[in-house]
Design an enzyme around this catalytic site. Structure first.
Site, PDB file in Angstrom:
ATOM      1  N   LYS B 137      37.063 -52.582   7.205  1.00 11.61           N
ATOM      2  CA  LYS B 137      36.134 -51.495   7.486  1.00 11.61           C
ATOM      3  C   LYS B 137      35.611 -51.654   8.918  1.00 11.61           C
ATOM      4  O   LYS B 137      35.521 -52.790   9.417  1.00 11.61           O
ATOM      5  CB  LYS B 137      34.981 -51.588   6.487  1.00 11.61           C
ATOM      6  CG  LYS B 137      34.008 -50.420   6.503  1.00 11.61           C
ATOM      7  CD  LYS B 137      32.970 -50.601   5.390  1.00 11.61           C
ATOM      8  CE  LYS B 137      31.994 -49.460   5.288  1.00 11.61           C
ATOM      9  NZ  LYS B 137      31.034 -49.648   4.167  1.00 11.61           N
ATOM     10  N   SER B 212      30.838 -45.501   1.696  1.00 10.79           N
ATOM     11  CA  SER B 212      31.161 -45.477   3.092  1.00 10.79           C
ATOM     12  C   SER B 212      32.469 -46.189   3.422  1.00 10.79           C
ATOM     13  O   SER B 212      32.971 -46.027   4.526  1.00 10.79           O
ATOM     14  CB  SER B 212      30.032 -46.127   3.891  1.00 10.79           C
ATOM     15  OG  SER B 212      29.867 -47.476   3.528  1.00 10.79           O
ATOM     16  N   SER B 236      29.228 -48.312  -1.768  1.00  8.06           N
ATOM     17  CA  SER B 236      30.179 -48.034  -0.686  1.00  8.06           C
ATOM     18  C   SER B 236      31.534 -48.713  -0.817  1.00  8.06           C
ATOM     19  O   SER B 236      32.463 -48.371  -0.091  1.00  8.06           O
ATOM     20  CB  SER B 236      29.554 -48.386   0.662  1.00  8.06           C
ATOM     21  OG  SER B 236      28.632 -47.392   1.046  1.00  8.06           O
TER      22      SER B 236
END
Lengths: 561, 561
Positions: B137, B212, B236
């Protein structure tokens, strides 16, 4: 709720009533004749007052918690007689050093009788602390009792249930019988409040027993308790232990269950309180930590890490089985030089370890001022709103620990600050994290010097730059706060006593700081004569077992010389 | 630093430059012809585009991380060819779902070649993740690269060192090759920002892959990565895993090292981010967690608890060796009823476990609205100062994930709040503690129902009340936030796919809340057809191994039917 510090009538009456009720809990036959006001050392009062039987003296003078536990477990001593002996001695101590806030001997004796009956019936103990009297700092609610914690406003309401630790101590077989005094707000290295007054150091009543767990240290130093539970946010277990010649242990903040305690700055989780023991022997520290961890406290306390007692860590399996260890030693933190007795205690420890085949390397201080600054900013982030919210009765905030001081004369580290926003608190948390990382890296980097293939096994450092000081004279607790900011376990080991013939005040012309000069100037070897001096032994976060294992090595080495 | 959300020229140029540089990192020969705009399912594009060799398809289609690791370890596949295959497929995926933010294939191939050479020379792997391509990420700095995290203001500066987790992944033998997209501020269940734009769900590009960690989920669903690392403060990792048919694991917040990452709300430690994997198989989750814990991350990250991987916990030694377990099941949290496919996935799980000899008992929801309210109050305690401090270029704050939405149309859960004081944050911390205690007590109390002598071994519950939804339609992540507030490890296991013939929209006349009505009304079985649906499996704080062990039981039971 008003935060104004006016003085309205009312709170004094509540205090008078509480004091009277406390006095009323002392069995009449245990009241001793007053001792001379000018008698400062009262360590022998329990013996001299004639109230304790020889057997009670034998029990309470036992220097080792493991011996007490063993004699209880094999029924050589009954829980009732051990509880009676320590209760009597606690009450005697209270009359000369003012250390107690709650006395519940009847309940204790009833519990002790149950334990005796259980042992007789089942041939085994209720738990690893079977029959051991354990005193508690005035922060641990017990069902049906008040928990005043030095605030007039807290007189009255009684707890609806026990704190988790109280439940677990009970489950482990401990006998709870007294609670002990604290400073108002807890955020002091001394012990005085408007409700219970001031606790005195039994080595010299003109001196403080330290704080905030100073009721505990005064009581245990007089052998009115073999083991007590305190709390430590900036030195509150360690400074009193050091000032009173005890073993004391501040674990990492999430190892021993805190759920259900009352506290100062409650909800402040950035540099939080840790719960731990003060006691007469290292075996007491280990018995307490091991016993509580074996109850699986994380099942009952949401603040406790689910790590059981790891015996292999305690046996130093990953530290060469405890042979040829390498310790770091920090003589000072760079801004305040410790007084001669403290430096001598460090030197004795180094020498003893080397004589036992271990290595001791220098640890240079690193950013310690920042550790302390972060802690203070964090604790004062509420602009004293927490303190003020506890002074609703009009009881005044105590701004100085100096007897009879001008209440407006506030020491620098206590001066209130502007409240921070939550966002500002977050920024402090980031700084704290960076400091913790710098410390980790520094610790790891010692691999290059130890010769063991490991980083240092533990770090030796002062507990405070001085031994016990006169009331009102403690200063910023820099040597202890470091390890709260870093959340490292830190064990206090008593090493020696001040000897005025050896610990001579040096002549110094230049100073590292104003604080350094003040600490130098306050040293008076006559006043300090005979006072206990300890050291701190520190390890990595949440590795309590390894610190206690290394503590055994240090303690044994010191006792061997 | 201005917090005004005006639009000044400048930031768009930085964005254009960044996009161009990203595009330039795609090897020319890996650029595929555009696919039809109206083709929504792009899962087969990697195969159909003809760019991958049969062997590359075989490698990247492998459904089990442990098989990939094994073939790498025995040199059946070289690290270079595995890295090449996944790099190619990642770049293909990026061209259809816009999932990447950084591409560094050259460095990856160099590292892969080193690994191959090491294995050849020494006959053993570098570490347990030897040769495994791992995507990250856009929060994990890598020396020499930018870490933009969706903020225009963060374009430009490059990292001076690797995040701790990057160092440890490297040490474990992983090959890092791409980073993936996030929503601006991270605090969204979708993935869109002003720098890299919107990431699409490969099952249906009209839908969101979640957020996310939505760049990760889109990439891994297309097998452009076998395993990626995400972060989870309110769902997330879990929502994207659920939306894209992956295994995803949010450990407790202090288990996997976070030091050195960039983050939103950085310094907010009350309900913090947890780092964990999203991956194609449960073996991937276990390999990641075990490998990282075996590097002793607490020596390098001050936020990590020193608990090594405990194999006995994973083998469920304290849970009847994994036989005749008792699970709790929570069908809903009382305010928002999950849509039919989610309820069916829960029912399938219950049935499968019962068929395998386990017991499943009902878990009634408890104070879930409070868990969510506390989390929101905590995350919004800064009055959005953190967000605003990242918008210094004039880049606008994204207030809605709806494509083309009015930027002033802010969903309720995102409406800015008045900043709290640090003292107010402390009071929230106290409430959070009380909720955690209530949960612990509730968990313990299940002992009376399980019939095992233990509390439930794990809890099954929805991940979200729906499968993947159209862009802009995700709502409050209540089912995932609960476990962040409680800091419990939570594993997402894919269970089934939506079947419009079975998952028929029920007719409902009364609703539990407006949210409940909205979630009911948005269900359209035609749009959802074929979308993956998972469940959450939850355990006590810091007992990750037991959750993964129980996860194996659930996964096996589901695969057996």
């Amino acid at each position: 709720m008003s935060s104004q510090l006016n003085t309205v009538p009312g709170w004094q009456e509540a205090v008078a009533d509480k004091r009277q009720r406390l006095q009323g809990l002392i069995p009449k036959e245990w009241i001793i004749p007053p001792i001379p006001e000018d008698q400062q050392n009262v360590l022998d009062t329990p013996k001299d007052c004639g109230l304790l039987t020889d057997r009670e003296l034998e029990i309470t003078n036992t220097p080792d918690v493991s011996v007490i536990l063993q004699k209880l477990a094999n029924a050589e001593w009954s829980a009732v007689e051990v509880t009676t002996a320590f209760s009597k001695r606690a009450v005697i101590a209270h009359q000369v050093v003012n250390c107690l806030t709650e006395i519940f001997i009847e309940q204790a004796l009833q519990r002790a009788a149950e334990l005796d009956a259980y042992l007789k019936e089942h041939g085994r103990t209720v738990g690893p602390l079977h029959g051991l009297p354990v005193s508690l700092k005035d922060q641990f609610p017990i069902k049906g009792l008040e928990t005043v914690m030095g605030y007039a406003a807290w007189i009255g309401p009684v707890a609806e249930e026990d704190a988790v630790l109280v439940q677990l101590l009970h489950q482990a077989g401990a006998v709870l019988y007294v609670r002990t005094n604290v400073p108002q707000t807890l955020m002091w290295g001394e012990t005085h409040n408007n409700v219970f007054g001031r606790t005195l150091n039994p080595y010299n009543r003109k001196l403080t027993p330290g704080g905030s767990s100073g009721g505990e240290s005064a009581l245990i130093a007089m052998h009115g308790s073999p083991l007590g539970v305190g709390s430590d946010i900036g030195g509150s277990i360690r400074v009193p232990s050091h000032f009173c010649g005890l073993y004391g242990f501040k674990p990492s903040s999430h190892r021993i269950p805190s759920y259900g305690i009352v506290n100062s700055l409650d909800g402040q989780d950035s540099i939080p309180t840790a719960i731990g023991p003060l006691t007469i022997s290292l075996s007491g520290v280990t018995a307490f930590i091991r016993s509580i961890l074996n109850t699986e406290p994380w099942r009952y306390c949401p603040n406790t890490v689910p790590k059981p007692w790891v015996q292999d860590e305690y046996l130093l399996k990953n530290h060469g089985e405890g042979k040829k260890l390498c310790f770091g030693i920090m003589w000072d933190e760079g801004s305040v030089k410790p007084q001669p007795p403290v430096l001598r205690a460090l030197g004795m420890t180094k020498k003893a370890l080397e004589a036992s085949g271990h290595k001791v390397i220098e640890w240079k201080s690193l950013r310690h001022a920042e550790y302390v600054a972060i802690a203070r900013s964090t604790w004062l982030a509420d602009g004293s709103e927490d303190y003020n919210s506890c002074l609703t009765t009009g009881e005044p905030l105590i701004n100085s620990m100096v007897p009879g001081a001008d209440p407006n004369d506030v020491p620098a580290f206590r001066v209130p600050r502007k409240p921070l926003t939550a966002f500002q608190q977050w920024q402090l948390n980031k700084e704290r994290r960076a400091l913790r990382k710098a410390h980790l890296d520094r610790w790891e980097a010692t691999i290059s010097e130890t010769g063991t293939g490991r980083p240092i096994d533990a770090l030796i450092c002062p507990v405070a730059p001085y031994a016990a000081v006169p009331h009102g004279q403690t200063r910023s607790s820099i040597y202890t706060i470091i390890w709260n900011t870093l959340d490292c376990p830190a064990l206090v080991i008593p090493v020696t006593k001040v000897d005025r013939h050896v610990d001579i005040k040096p002549s110094r012309e230049s100073f590292w700081s104003d604080e350094d000069r003040a600490v130098h100037e306050m040293y008076d070897s006559e006043i300090c004569e005979g006072l206990p001096v300890g050291i701190q032994l520190v390890g990595p976060t949440l590795l309590e077992e390894a610190v206690l294992g290394a503590g055994e090595v240090v303690d044994k080495a010191l006792k061997a010389v």
